[in-house]
Scaffold this motif. Structure first.
Motif, PDB file in Angstrom:
ATOM      1  N   THR A 211       0.837  -1.198   0.000  1.00 18.87           N
ATOM      2  CA  THR A 211       0.000   0.000   0.000  1.00 18.87           C
ATOM      3  C   THR A 211       0.866   1.241   0.000  1.00 18.87           C
ATOM      4  O   THR A 211       1.868   1.312   0.714  1.00 18.87           O
ATOM      5  CB  THR A 211      -0.923   0.007   1.229  1.00 18.87           C
ATOM      6  OG1 THR A 211      -1.817  -1.097   1.126  1.00 18.87           O
ATOM      7  CG2 THR A 211      -1.719   1.293   1.344  1.00 18.87           C
TER       8      THR A 211
ATOM      9  N   CYS B  11       0.235  10.989   4.123  1.00 22.59           N
ATOM     10  CA  CYS B  11      -0.070  10.126   5.272  1.00 22.59           C
ATOM     11  C   CYS B  11      -0.184  10.887   6.583  1.00 22.59           C
ATOM     12  O   CYS B  11      -0.654  10.336   7.571  1.00 22.59           O
ATOM     13  CB  CYS B  11       0.968   9.022   5.389  1.00 22.59           C
ATOM     14  SG  CYS B  11       2.633   9.602   5.820  1.00 22.59           S
TER      15      CYS B  11
ATOM     16  N   ALA C  29      -2.414  -0.313   7.722  1.00 28.39           N
ATOM     17  CA  ALA C  29      -1.177  -1.108   7.702  1.00 28.39           C
ATOM     18  C   ALA C  29      -1.360  -2.559   8.157  1.00 28.39           C
ATOM     19  O   ALA C  29      -0.711  -3.451   7.599  1.00 28.39           O
ATOM     20  CB  ALA C  29      -0.091  -0.419   8.525  1.00 28.39           C
TER      21      ALA C  29
ATOM     22  N   GLU D 236       0.275   5.305   0.628  1.00 30.14           N
ATOM     23  CA  GLU D 236      -0.641   6.368   1.042  1.00 30.14           C
ATOM     24  C   GLU D 236       0.023   7.708   0.794  1.00 30.14           C
ATOM     25  O   GLU D 236       1.098   7.990   1.327  1.00 30.14           O
ATOM     26  CB  GLU D 236      -1.011   6.245   2.522  1.00 30.14           C
ATOM     27  CG  GLU D 236      -1.997   7.328   2.951  1.00 30.14           C
ATOM     28  CD  GLU D 236      -2.310   7.329   4.434  1.00 30.14           C
ATOM     29  OE1 GLU D 236      -3.041   8.251   4.857  1.00 30.14           O
ATOM     30  OE2 GLU D 236      -1.832   6.456   5.180  1.00 30.14           O
TER      31      GLU D 236
ATOM     32  N   ALA E  84      -2.976   5.296   8.729  1.00 32.98           N
ATOM     33  CA  ALA E  84      -2.091   4.140   8.536  1.00 32.98           C
ATOM     34  C   ALA E  84      -2.280   3.099   9.633  1.00 32.98           C
ATOM     35  O   ALA E  84      -2.164   1.894   9.374  1.00 32.98           O
ATOM     36  CB  ALA E  84      -0.638   4.593   8.481  1.00 32.98           C
TER      37      ALA E  84
ATOM     38  N   TYR F 141       3.632  -1.334   3.851  1.00 30.32           N
ATOM     39  CA  TYR F 141       2.952  -0.030   3.872  1.00 30.32           C
ATOM     40  C   TYR F 141       4.001   1.053   3.657  1.00 30.32           C
ATOM     41  O   TYR F 141       5.034   1.073   4.337  1.00 30.32           O
ATOM     42  CB  TYR F 141       2.237   0.207   5.212  1.00 30.32           C
ATOM     43  CG  TYR F 141       1.728   1.607   5.325  1.00 30.32           C
ATOM     44  CD1 TYR F 141       0.471   1.957   4.871  1.00 30.32           C
ATOM     45  CD2 TYR F 141       2.548   2.614   5.820  1.00 30.32           C
ATOM     46  CE1 TYR F 141       0.039   3.272   4.915  1.00 30.32           C
ATOM     47  CE2 TYR F 141       2.131   3.931   5.877  1.00 30.32           C
ATOM     48  CZ  TYR F 141       0.872   4.249   5.416  1.00 30.32           C
ATOM     49  OH  TYR F 141       0.456   5.550   5.448  1.00 30.32           O
TER      50      TYR F 141
ATOM     51  N   GLY G 151       6.197   0.501   9.159  1.00 31.09           N
ATOM     52  CA  GLY G 151       5.962   1.137   7.864  1.00 31.09           C
ATOM     53  C   GLY G 151       7.211   1.797   7.311  1.00 31.09           C
ATOM     54  O   GLY G 151       8.209   1.980   8.010  1.00 31.09           O
TER      55      GLY G 151
ATOM     56  N   CYS H  49      -1.836  -4.966   5.274  1.00 30.65           N
ATOM     57  CA  CYS H  49      -0.903  -4.794   4.164  1.00 30.65           C
ATOM     58  C   CYS H  49       0.393  -5.551   4.437  1.00 30.65           C
ATOM     59  O   CYS H  49       0.933  -5.468   5.545  1.00 30.65           O
ATOM     60  CB  CYS H  49      -0.552  -3.312   3.984  1.00 30.65           C
ATOM     61  SG  CYS H  49      -1.990  -2.276   3.760  1.00 30.65           S
TER      62      CYS H  49
END
Length: 185
Positions: free
Chosen positions: A47, A52, A62, A49, A58, A68, A88, A65
């Motif tokens: 993913t 963010c 997250a 974003e 998130a 992320y 992340g 995912c």
């Protein structure tokens, strides 16, 4: 290509890493849950974003995912996002810009399009279509006054018109809407 200057964004975060009250607002937390519920699949491999912020959305995304990646222009926001989602990857970028590489199958644009001008929106849409034609796109749009040259509905309309993907309304409320486009095969 950006309608809002970087110093404006940095000023928003000058007094702390949560200028919109994402952590404490029942409205914002409900919107984050609705955003996750609007996704087309139960899980994603990668993913991306855009915008963010401090990582509060998130936190909701997250966990579903494999990878992320969050992008934001303000270091204060990115530091908070790193604390919110330690696993992340967070990249400092001022959009429009070349986006981080990855096999992204979900791209989230939550309340960010109205920070760009029409040319920036078209450039972003072209980059997403060229690099990730198979990715699902999810746009969350604030329907009130943005305080920027473009309002949310106008920015969303420009973005949707700039990509050949098929869009549909996937959720929302009185003050925001969520639109989703499936990736092309």
């Amino acid at each position: 290509m950006s309608a809002v200057h970087l110093d404006h964004l940095e000023t928003l975060y000058a007094s702390g890493d949560d200028p919109w009250g994402f952590r404490t607002s029942a409205y914002e937390q409900a919107k984050f849950r609705a955003t996750r519920a609007a996704l087309g699949r139960p899980a994603y491999s990668s993913t991306l974003e855009l915008g963010c912020g401090n990582g509060e959305l998130a936190r909701h995304i997250a966990p579903i995912c494999g990878q992320y990646t969050g992008v934001d222009a303000v270091e204060t926001a990115l530091q908070a996002a790193r604390r919110a989602v330690p696993g992340g990857r967070f990249v400092k970028l001022f959009l429009p810009a070349p986006l981080p590489d990855g096999p992204h199958d979900l791209i989230i644009l939550s309340e960010i399009l109205y920070f760009l001008d029409p040319d920036g929106i078209r450039a972003l849409a072209a980059q997403l279509d060229r690099r990730w034609p198979g990715a699902e796109l999810l746009c969350v749009t604030w329907l009130g006054h943005s305080g920027n040259p473009l309002q949310g509905r106008d920015a969303l309309d420009l973005f949707r018109a700039a990509t050949p993907r098929g869009w549909h309304r996937a959720g929302g409320g009185a003050r925001y809407r969520i639109d989703r486009a499936e990736g092309r095969a």
